[in-house]
Design an enzyme around this catalytic site. Structure first.
Site, PDB file in Angstrom:
ATOM      1  N   CYS A 156     -26.487  86.920 -16.654  1.00 12.04           N
ATOM      2  CA  CYS A 156     -25.124  86.638 -16.173  1.00 12.04           C
ATOM      3  C   CYS A 156     -24.166  87.800 -16.379  1.00 12.04           C
ATOM      4  O   CYS A 156     -23.102  87.821 -15.770  1.00 12.04           O
ATOM      5  CB  CYS A 156     -24.565  85.409 -16.883  1.00 12.04           C
ATOM      6  SG  CYS A 156     -25.176  83.900 -16.160  1.00 12.04           S
TER       7      CYS A 156
HETATM    8  N1  CO8 Z   1     -26.656  63.265 -13.882  1.00 13.94           N
HETATM    9  C1  CO8 Z   1     -26.390  62.281 -14.773  1.00 13.94           C
HETATM   10  N2  CO8 Z   1     -26.550  62.411 -16.099  1.00 13.94           N
HETATM   11  C2  CO8 Z   1     -27.016  63.588 -16.565  1.00 13.94           C
HETATM   12  C3  CO8 Z   1     -27.309  64.659 -15.691  1.00 13.94           C
HETATM   13  C4  CO8 Z   1     -27.130  64.461 -14.311  1.00 13.94           C
HETATM   14  N3  CO8 Z   1     -27.392  65.427 -13.416  1.00 13.94           N
HETATM   15  N4  CO8 Z   1     -27.729  65.696 -16.428  1.00 13.94           N
HETATM   16  C5  CO8 Z   1     -27.717  65.330 -17.708  1.00 13.94           C
HETATM   17  N5  CO8 Z   1     -27.290  64.050 -17.787  1.00 13.94           N
HETATM   18  C6  CO8 Z   1     -27.128  63.244 -19.015  1.00 13.94           C
HETATM   19  C7  CO8 Z   1     -27.975  63.805 -20.150  1.00 13.94           C
HETATM   20  O1  CO8 Z   1     -29.296  63.323 -20.084  1.00 13.94           O
HETATM   21  C8  CO8 Z   1     -27.232  63.318 -21.351  1.00 13.94           C
HETATM   22  O2  CO8 Z   1     -27.558  61.968 -21.595  1.00 13.94           O
HETATM   23  P1  CO8 Z   1     -27.700  61.421 -23.110  1.00 13.94           P
HETATM   24  O3  CO8 Z   1     -26.331  61.620 -23.708  1.00 13.94           O
HETATM   25  O4  CO8 Z   1     -28.087  60.013 -22.904  1.00 13.94           O
HETATM   26  O5  CO8 Z   1     -28.735  62.291 -23.751  1.00 13.94           O
HETATM   27  C9  CO8 Z   1     -25.764  63.360 -20.914  1.00 13.94           C
HETATM   28  O6  CO8 Z   1     -25.803  63.325 -19.479  1.00 13.94           O
HETATM   29  C10 CO8 Z   1     -25.071  64.607 -21.382  1.00 13.94           C
HETATM   30  O7  CO8 Z   1     -25.896  65.752 -21.063  1.00 13.94           O
HETATM   31  P2  CO8 Z   1     -25.626  67.199 -21.606  1.00 13.94           P
HETATM   32  O8  CO8 Z   1     -25.422  67.143 -23.075  1.00 13.94           O
HETATM   33  O9  CO8 Z   1     -26.661  68.130 -21.089  1.00 13.94           O
HETATM   34  O10 CO8 Z   1     -24.233  67.486 -20.846  1.00 13.94           O
HETATM   35  P3  CO8 Z   1     -23.126  68.543 -21.179  1.00 13.94           P
HETATM   36  O11 CO8 Z   1     -21.851  67.847 -21.311  1.00 13.94           O
HETATM   37  O12 CO8 Z   1     -23.526  69.498 -22.256  1.00 13.94           O
HETATM   38  O13 CO8 Z   1     -23.049  69.389 -19.802  1.00 13.94           O
HETATM   39  C11 CO8 Z   1     -23.779  71.540 -18.977  1.00 13.94           C
HETATM   40  C12 CO8 Z   1     -24.174  70.117 -19.355  1.00 13.94           C
HETATM   41  C13 CO8 Z   1     -22.841  71.471 -17.773  1.00 13.94           C
HETATM   42  C14 CO8 Z   1     -25.023  72.320 -18.614  1.00 13.94           C
HETATM   43  C15 CO8 Z   1     -23.031  72.207 -20.154  1.00 13.94           C
HETATM   44  O14 CO8 Z   1     -23.753  72.051 -21.346  1.00 13.94           O
HETATM   45  C16 CO8 Z   1     -22.793  73.684 -19.954  1.00 13.94           C
HETATM   46  O15 CO8 Z   1     -22.174  74.114 -18.993  1.00 13.94           O
HETATM   47  N6  CO8 Z   1     -23.230  74.506 -20.907  1.00 13.94           N
HETATM   48  C17 CO8 Z   1     -23.050  75.961 -20.836  1.00 13.94           C
HETATM   49  C18 CO8 Z   1     -24.142  76.485 -20.017  1.00 13.94           C
HETATM   50  C19 CO8 Z   1     -23.971  77.920 -19.655  1.00 13.94           C
HETATM   51  O16 CO8 Z   1     -22.908  78.465 -19.542  1.00 13.94           O
HETATM   52  N7  CO8 Z   1     -25.068  78.537 -19.435  1.00 13.94           N
HETATM   53  C20 CO8 Z   1     -25.104  79.846 -18.951  1.00 13.94           C
HETATM   54  C21 CO8 Z   1     -26.355  79.941 -18.176  1.00 13.94           C
HETATM   55  S1  CO8 Z   1     -26.267  81.018 -16.916  1.00 13.94           S
HETATM   56  C22 CO8 Z   1     -26.925  82.557 -17.329  1.00 13.94           C
HETATM   57  O17 CO8 Z   1     -26.859  83.027 -18.404  1.00 13.94           O
HETATM   58  C23 CO8 Z   1     -27.609  83.270 -16.242  1.00 13.94           C
HETATM   59  C24 CO8 Z   1     -29.052  82.942 -16.314  1.00 13.94           C
HETATM   60  C25 CO8 Z   1     -29.756  83.529 -15.131  1.00 13.94           C
HETATM   61  C26 CO8 Z   1     -29.491  82.794 -13.840  1.00 13.94           C
HETATM   62  C27 CO8 Z   1     -30.460  81.712 -13.583  1.00 13.94           C
HETATM   63  C28 CO8 Z   1     -30.397  81.231 -12.159  1.00 13.94           C
HETATM   64  C29 CO8 Z   1     -31.272  80.016 -11.846  1.00 13.94           C
END
Ligand code: CO8
Length: 372
Positions: A156
Site C-alpha cells: 500500500c
Molecule cells: N458481511 C457481514 N458480516 C461480516 C462480513 C461481511 N462481509 N465480514 C465480516 N463480518 C462479521 C465478522 O465475521 C465478525 O463477526 P463476529 O463478531 O461474529 O466474529 C463481525 O462481522 C466483525 O468483523 P471484523 O472484526 O472483521 O470487522 P471490523 O469492524 O474489524 O472491519 C475491516 C473489518 C473493514 C477489514 C477493518 O478491520 C479494517 O479496515 N481494518 C484495517 C485493514 C487495513 O487497513 N488493511 C490494509 C490492507 S491493504 C494493504 O496493505 C495493501 C495490501 C496489498 C493489496 C492487496 C490487494 C488484493
C-alpha cells in the site's frame, strides 16, 4: 542539491463498477452453492457453512460503497469469483503497462511534458504481473522515455515510497524528471470468496510526475520533505511467489491471495501512522495548524477519521481530509494519490498539505508538499 516538485498527476479509472449490493448478491449466491455442495460435511460438523455477506456491514465497517474493476463479469460469477483477463502475447503491451500509459498521459499533459522529457520511470505497485522484464522498462519504451526504469513493491505504500525515491534522485541530480505509475490490479489478488475481505479492494492506476524545481511556469507542488518507515508484520500477507512449484503447492490455497487480520491491522497501524506523521511534522518544523489538507491512504473511513483527529488535534473540517474510498474502495498504493489528484487544485499558493499511505509490511510513507 536541487529541489523537487510534483508537476502533474493522473488517474485511470476502469469503467466497470461493482456496488456493494451487486457484490453481496454474487457472494451470497456463491456461499449458497458452496454450502449445498458441502451439505454432508457441514451436517457432520467437518466444515463450517459459509455465512452470507451484508451490504450494510460493508459500508458501516469500511465506508466503501462501490469499486471499479477491470472485469466485473468474472468477479460476480458465483461459479468463478475472480476477474477474467485475457492472456496477452509477449509483443502486446502488458495490462499494467496499458493502464500506466493512460494515467501517464494525463499526468504528463498536466505537467506540459511528453514521455521523451522523462529520464526515470518507476512502476510501484503491490503486485506485478510478471517477474521480468520490469513493467517499468516496458512503460519507458512505450512512452519513449530515456534514462532508466525499474519496478518497486512496498504494497500500500508503493506510491509514497516511489515519490521518495524519485525526489531523492531529482535532488541529487541523478535524474531531472521522473514518472511514477501505480497500476493496482487488486481484483486479481483479492479473495472474493472470503466475506471478511471481499469488499475491500478495487482497481485503478495513478501517475505522478516529479521534476527538478527550476523554471517551472505551471502550478505545481513543491516537495518539502518525504519520510518512510517499515516494521515487519505478518498481519497483511500474500504467500504467492515463485517458489510455489518447488514446494509442490500449486493448488488454489487461501494464502495465495490477500490475507489480513483486519482488527490487528487497525489497532497496530493507527498509532504507528499517527506517530510517524507527528514526528515528520516536528522534524520539518511544520505545525499541524499549517496543514490545509491531508490526503490519506484510502482503506477505511474510521481509520482516516481517527488519523485526521490525531494529526490536526481536532475534527477535520469537511474537505480538509478528502476520502475517495466510498467510490474506489481500497486501491492499495494508488488511494492517497487519487485523493491528492482529485482534491488539490483548489489550494492557494503557499498552502501546505500531507500525503500519507500505510499498509502491508507494515509500511508508512508521508510527503509534505506546498502549493506553488
Ligand atoms: N458481511 C457481514 N458480516 C461480516 C462480513 C461481511 N462481509 N465480514 C465480516 N463480518 C462479521 C465478522 O465475521 C465478525 O463477526 P463476529 O463478531 O461474529 O466474529 C463481525 O462481522 C466483525 O468483523 P471484523 O472484526 O472483521 O470487522 P471490523 O469492524 O474489524 O472491519 C475491516 C473489518 C473493514 C477489514 C477493518 O478491520 C479494517 O479496515 N481494518 C484495517 C485493514 C487495513 O487497513 N488493511 C490494509 C490492507 S491493504 C494493504 O496493505 C495493501 C495490501 C496489498 C493489496 C492487496 C490487494 C488484493
Amino acid at each position: 542539491m536541487h529541489s523537487a516538485a510534483i508537476t502533474g498527476t493522473g488517474v485511470l479509472t476502469p469503467s466497470e463498477v461493482i456496488t456493494n449490493d451487486e457484490l453481496v448478491v454474487a457472494f451470497n449466491a456463491y456461499a449458497d452453492l458452496w454450502n449445498a455442495e458441502n451439505a454432508a460435511a457441514i451436517a457432520a460438523g467437518e466444515v463450517e457453512a459459509k455465512p452470507h455477506s451484508a451490504a450494510e456491514f460493508i459500508v458501516n465497517a469500511s465506508g466503501i460503497e462501490r469499486r471499479h474493476v477491470l472485469d466485473k463479469e468474472g468477479v460476480l460469477d458465483p461459479k468463478r469469483m475472480f476477474p477474467r483477463l485475457a492472456a496477452r502475447a509477449d509483443d502486446d503491451p502488458s495490462i499494467m503497462a496499458e493502464m500506466a500509459l493512460k494515467a501517464a498521459e494525463i499526468a504528463l499533459a498536466e505537467a506540459g511534458l511528453t514521455g521523451a522529457d522523462i529520464d526515470l520511470v518507476l512502476c510501484a505497485a503491490s503486485n506485478h504481473e510478471r517477474a521480468y522484464p520490469a513493467i517499468a522498462v516496458e512503460i519507458q519504451s512505450l512512452i519513449g522515455a530515456g534514462g532508466f526504469a525499474y519496478d518497486m513493491n512496498v504494497a500500500c505504500s508503493s506510491a509514497t515510497f516511489g515519490i521518495q525515491t524519485a525526489v531523492q534522485m531529482v535532488k541529487t541530480g541523478a535524474v531531472r524528471r521522473a514518472l511514477l505509475v501505480n497500476p493496482e490490479i487488486c481484483s486479481a489478488h483479492l479473495e472474493w470468496r472470503d466475506r471478511d475481505c471481499h469488499f475491500i479492494f478495487g482497481d485503478v492506476c495513478t501517475a505522478v510526475v516529479i521534476e527538478r524545481d527550476e523554471g517551472l511556469t505551471r502550478p505545481h507542488f513543491k516537495v518539502i520533505s518525504t519520510r518512510c518507515a517499515t516494521q515487519f508484520s505478518n498481519n497483511i500477507r500474500n504467500n504467492n511467489g515463485f517458489l510455489r512449484r518447488t514446494h509442490d503447492q500449486m493448488e488454489d490455497r487461501r494464502d495465495m491471495q490477500f490475507m489480513q487480520n483486519g482488527r490487528k491491522v487497525f489497532k497496530e497501524v493507527l498509532p504507528l501512522v499517527s506517530q510517524h506523521i507527528a514526528d515528520h511534522l516536528t522534524e520539518e518544523g511544520v505545525q499541524a495548524a499549517d496543514l490545509s489538507r491531508l490526503w490519506l491512504h484510502q482503506a477505511n473511513k474510521t481509520m482516516n477519521d481517527y488519523i485526521g483527529r490525531k494529526v490536526l488535534r481536532r475534527d477535520p473540517e469537511p474537505g480538509e481530509q478528502p476520502n475517495i474510498l466510498q467510490d474506489y474502495a481500497n486501491t492499495s498504493s494508488a488511494g492517497s494519490i487519487i485523493a491528492f489528484s482529485q482534491h488539490s487544485a483548489d489550494l492557494a499558493p503557499g498552502a501546505k498539505g500531507l500525503i500519507c499511505s500505510f499498509g502491508a509490511g507494515y509500511s508508512v510513507g508521508s510527503v509534505i508538499v506546498q502549493r506553488a
